[in-house]
Structures are given as C-alpha cells and as structure tokens.
Scaffold this active site. Structure first.
Site, PDB file in Angstrom:
ATOM      1  N   THR A 234       0.834  -1.190   0.000  1.00 38.24           N
ATOM      2  CA  THR A 234       0.000   0.000   0.000  1.00 38.24           C
ATOM      3  C   THR A 234       0.878   1.254   0.000  1.00 38.24           C
ATOM      4  OG1 THR A 234      -1.672  -1.187   1.238  1.00 38.24           O
ATOM      5  CG2 THR A 234      -1.840   1.203   1.232  1.00 38.24           C
ATOM      6  N   HIS A 272      -4.022  10.712  -7.836  1.00 37.35           N
ATOM      7  CA  HIS A 272      -4.952   9.592  -7.654  1.00 37.35           C
ATOM      8  C   HIS A 272      -5.681   9.723  -6.309  1.00 37.35           C
ATOM      9  CE1 HIS A 272      -6.259   5.266  -7.708  1.00 37.35           C
ATOM     10  NE2 HIS A 272      -6.193   5.455  -6.389  1.00 37.35           N
ATOM     11  N   HIS A 276      -9.925  10.353  -4.734  1.00 36.15           N
ATOM     12  CA  HIS A 276     -10.736   9.789  -3.640  1.00 36.15           C
ATOM     13  C   HIS A 276     -11.210  10.886  -2.696  1.00 36.15           C
ATOM     14  CE1 HIS A 276      -9.935   5.708  -4.728  1.00 36.15           C
ATOM     15  NE2 HIS A 276      -8.637   5.761  -4.460  1.00 36.15           N
ATOM     16  N   HIS A 282     -12.485   3.720  -7.311  1.00 33.71           N
ATOM     17  CA  HIS A 282     -11.531   3.076  -8.215  1.00 33.71           C
ATOM     18  C   HIS A 282     -12.168   2.728  -9.552  1.00 33.71           C
ATOM     19  CE1 HIS A 282      -8.452   1.891  -4.960  1.00 33.71           C
ATOM     20  NE2 HIS A 282      -8.126   3.009  -5.573  1.00 33.71           N
TER      21      HIS A 282
HETATM   22 ZN    ZN Z   1      -7.148   4.592  -4.890  1.00 32.00          ZN
END
Ligand code: ZN
Ligand code: ZN
Length: 530
Positions: A234, A272, A276, A282
C-alpha cells in the site's frame, strides 16, 4: 472563514466520528459484498478515532477489524501449488481490498466459497482469467504496489459523497524527508490542479490544521484504522469528502517518494488519492488515473476521459452560465430565482455576515444571500454576480455606517465597498496594523458607539480604533476573557440594535457587550426566514 466547529485544532484532541468515507461505502452491485461491507461500515461508524496529531488511537470495536487472522491451512485432498506465503498475501489482500471476512475460527480456507468468490471478484476487477484460484497472474497483480482504498465499489458510476462547496482548502502536515519541502509543496499543488482544471473546484492552500484536506506522510499505524505496511504494497490512501478525517490523504513514508521515475512519483500518486478525497472511486480501466495499481502515467495527461467525466458529474462547472446573469446593483436588481444553495439546511453556517446599506449580507463560500432590512425578499447567487471583482469566498465583513462603507476580508486581503460598488483594488489586511503572522481572520464587527472594529481569529481578538486608525493597545486578548460565554471559534459577527450577534456554527448568539453575557440564541438561518 471556515467552519471549525467539527474540525481538529492545534493543541487539542478532538474525537472525530468516522463515517461516510470512501473507505466505508457499501458496494451496490453485490448483495453479498454489500452485507459484508455493511458490517464493516457499521464497525467503522462505531469507532471514534483520535486524530493523527494526538498519536492515540481509541478503538471501540464491535465488529470485524483488519488485523490479519491466524493462518491455519485446511488439509485438502489435492496438493497446493501455492506456498503459505502466497495464501497469506492473498488473504491480506482480499481482506483489505475486497472485504474478505475473517473465518470465525480464524482459519482460512483457500477453497472455501467466500475466499474463491473474492478471488473471482478481484480477477473480474483486473480483467484476469476468472479462475477463482491463486494463479501466477493473480498473484502478480496482488504483489503490485497500489492504493490502500478498497476496490469493492461500484466503479463505473459516480455515486456517493461530494464536497458541498467549490473552494476546498488543504494543508500539508507532516512532510517526507525524501524530497525538499518546496518540491513536495509544488507536486501537491500540481496534483490538485489536475482536478481543478477538469472541474469547477478551486484548491486553496492553508497553513492551519483544520483544512478540508490534510495531507500527511506517515508510517505503519498512524492513528486511523488503516495502518501502512512498510515498503511497497500500500502506497497511500484517502478518505472521501466529509468533516473530520474526511478528505484527509495519507502517504506511506516507508516508500521512496520522488519527483521523477525512480521510486514512486508523488505527483501521480497524490493526484490519484485526491480523486478519492473528492469522492471518486476506483476504476478498472488501466488508462484511468483512478485505477488502483501504481502506474507510470504521462504526467502531462493524467486524466482519462472517464476521469474527466466522473469529476464533472460530481462538480459540474457552473460559473460560466451564472456569470451571464451579471448585475451591478443588488438594490434594484430583480430577485434571483436560482436556489443554488439551500439556505434552510439544518446545519447551514455563514462565513461572514454584514450590514451593507439597508440590507444584510450573508456570505457562504462563494455564495451570497442579501436580505433587505425592510422587505421580506431575499436575493441570492454567486458573490461575483453582485460584485464582479470578487471571485473568492469572504472570511469576514464589517460595516462602518459613518462612512457608509463595508469592508470584505478574504484571507490577507480586503475590499472596500461603497454604495453598490467595490472601490479600487483589494488591499492588504496588514493595513489595519496586524502582526505579520496574522494572515486571515474569522470574523469582524464594527461597534458604532465605541468606533471600534473588532477582529476575531481563532481564540483571540483585536480592537481597531477607526478614529485613530491604529490597533488599540493591549490586544490581542482572549475571546473568552473579553466575551465571557463564548468558548469557540467565531464564524461571523454583526452589530445590530445595540447587540453583537455572533455566528458560531449553525447558531447565532445575541450578545450584550455592556453586560458581557449571552442573552439569546437562535438558528443562524432563522435570519433568512427559515
Ligand atoms: Zn485509490
Ligand atoms: Zn491513514
């Protein structure tokens, strides 16, 4: 001025209710997933998370959490091609991104219906062969560095949360040591501008700890429910729009962050994640910036047509056609029929409230309501419809009746308004004699009797003599000392009929400043007839 009532503030530990985040949105396209996800959402909604700055995590966990279960392999009739490490990897991956639930006994069945169906969900998402087994292609994708936000969402349609405003503030808290601070600042700014160019949104950097989007570089457990995992895996995660942690964006500082092609490109990952933070989910389209896995995108052309369509659907540009409805005179203009903002929303707050001529002006973000003092009609619309020079929000505003002049403050600048016209150019707030560290104020009010203008910022206030044109000696003072009974940040203030009215969150306090106490409280938007 921003509404600070439900936000962190420096030096204080506020409990923040985690809800409605991107991370806890139920997926609508699968009953099983929805149920599993609702379990997660309900667990989330019962957790109070102490904020990052407090370094303390208080968990009241009534349901499943994200700790990896003890891996106990079930004996199977056929030999398994995957070593234990792959099963552990796959289990962690599916729990984190596809909401695989823990086995009640802590065991993992690779061939169990739940595990297999989650593998298939993941394979469908990434366009792999849907085998339900951990084949090499599947494991390769699972090993790829990626975003920490789950994929179990309706990815092809816009849904869910958005910011109910077009000007969004951000602040960078903890920095990485991988890059100079100025480089981080400019990469983060560029990542926001990717979305600003495609939407009606404006991003404003703030140096406070209560910006809408707090950007932080952190490692491992860092105060929310989603600990990072060290290098690779992650890379970052972000919460969807909302108060408290809503919008906050965290980067795993165990990664090597770069401005180029080595390591992980901060600009690409930040763009990116900010997707969110603005409410996007996604995408399974590898061309989309919102594809979950890290890719070396062309920085000049980050957004796919799908990304552009999705952000536009959430935040359609409205300024263009509203500007066609320009008027320079609100006093004789006609009533604007557009209800762009719901003035009667239960939690409505104002950034600034001021008398201006024979009307009262209510500012909220870039929007304005004008209530004539002798009539019932209310005019409304973007501020720039009434004052074309002003394209920003207004933090504070005050009216000096002796000069028939209003002063509208935005961060460290202010405009002078006389009659129905904005006079000249914006001037610097330092004109009033503030120390250099004061770059914005929350509220301002002029008291005709004393010929003083009071400026409020956080928990302190200044008194400015309009006669002598200097700050009074002995200021700033604490608001709680000068105005006993007021214990929070003030959004807006106005003087009327011998009282000061303090707007605090969705309420307004009527304050007797000679007796020094609150004499009444009502809903802020009752002033707009709600
Ligand atoms: Zn993401
Ligand atoms: Zn985090």
């Amino acid at each position: 001025m921003r509404d600070l009532t439900n936000r962190r503030s420096p030096g204080f530990c506020l409990g923040t209710f985690v809800s409605n985040t991107t991370l806890s949105k139920p997926t609508p396209n699968s009953i099983a997933l929805s149920e599993a996800f609702l379990g997660f959402a309900s667990a989330m909604s019962h957790m109070y998370v102490m904020l990052l700055s407090c370094c303390v995590l208080v968990l009241l966990v009534p349901g499943p959490c994200f700790t990896a279960p003890t891996v106990t392999l079930e004996e199977e009739s056929t030999p398994t091609p995957e070593p234990h490490v792959d099963l552990k990897l796959a289990t962690d991956y599916l729990q984190q991104y596809y909401n695989l639930k823990n086995d009640p006994l802590g065991r993992i069945k690779r061939s169990g219906p739940s595990f297999t169906s989650k593998v298939k969900d993941m394979q469908i998402f990434f366009g792999l062969n849907v085998t339900g087994t951990l084949d090499s292609d599947t494991l390769e994708v699972m090993r790829s560095p990626r975003c920490g936000v789950p994929d179990v969402e309706e990815y092809s349609h816009i849904q869910g949360m958005r910011w109910n405003k077009n000007v969004i503030t951000y602040s960078i808290g903890r920095y990485t040591r991988d890059l100079p601070r100025s480089t981080v600042d400019s990469l983060i700014e560029s990542a926001f501008s990717v979305w600003a160019r495609a939407s009606s949104l404006t991003f404003v950097r703030s140096n406070t700890h209560n910006a809408d989007i707090m950007v932080e570089f952190v490692t491992y457990a860092h105060g929310d429910l989603f600990p990072f995992d060290g290098p690779r895996g992650t890379l970052a995660h972000a919460f969807g729009p909302g108060s408290g942690v809503g919008g906050d964006t965290h980067f795993d500082d165990s990664e090597h962050w770069t401005a180029g092609e080595a390591g992980f490109n901060l600009f690409v990952v930040a763009a990116h994640e900010f997707g969110h933070a603005l409410g996007l989910k996604h995408s399974r389209n590898p061309e989309s910036l919102m594809y979950p896995n890290y890719k070396a995108f062309n920085p000049a052309n980050l957004l796919s047509s799908e990304d552009v369509a999705n952000i536009k659907a959430l935040y359609s540009p409205v300024r263009g056609h509203l500007n066609n409805v320009l008027t320079n005179s609100w006093l004789f203009g006609s009533l604007f029929p557009r209800l762009m903002q719901d003035k009667c929303a239960a939690d409505l707050t104002f950034d600034a409230v001021s008398t201006l001529g024979d009307a009262t002006f209510f500012f909220r973000e870039r929007y304005l309501w004008i209530k004539h003092n002798q009539r019932d009609d209310i005019k409304e619309g973007p501020i720039s419809n009434f004052m074309p020079k002003i394209e920003t929000s207004i933090d504070a505003a005050f009216w000096v009746p002796r000069r028939s002049t209003a002063y509208l403050i935005h961060e460290s600048i202010f405009w002078t308004v006389k009659g129905s016209r904005v006079k000249g150019k914006a001037r610097k707030l330092s004109h009033f004699g503030f120390p250099v560290w004061v770059q914005e104020v929350d509220a301002a009010v002029h008291i005709p009797k004393t010929r003083r203008t009071l400026f409020f910022a956080h928990d302190i206030y200044w008194s400015y003599s309009e006669n002598r044109k200097v700050m009074d000696f002995g200021y700033p003072k604490y608001i709680s000392e000068g105005f006993p009974g007021l214990n929070s940040t003030i959004n807006a203030a106005i003087h009327k009929d011998g009282f000061i009215y303090f707007f605090v969150g969705p309420q307004v306090y009527k304050y007797d400043y000679t007796q020094k106490h609150v004499v009444g409280v009502e809903k802020a938007n009752s002033w707009l007839g709600c």
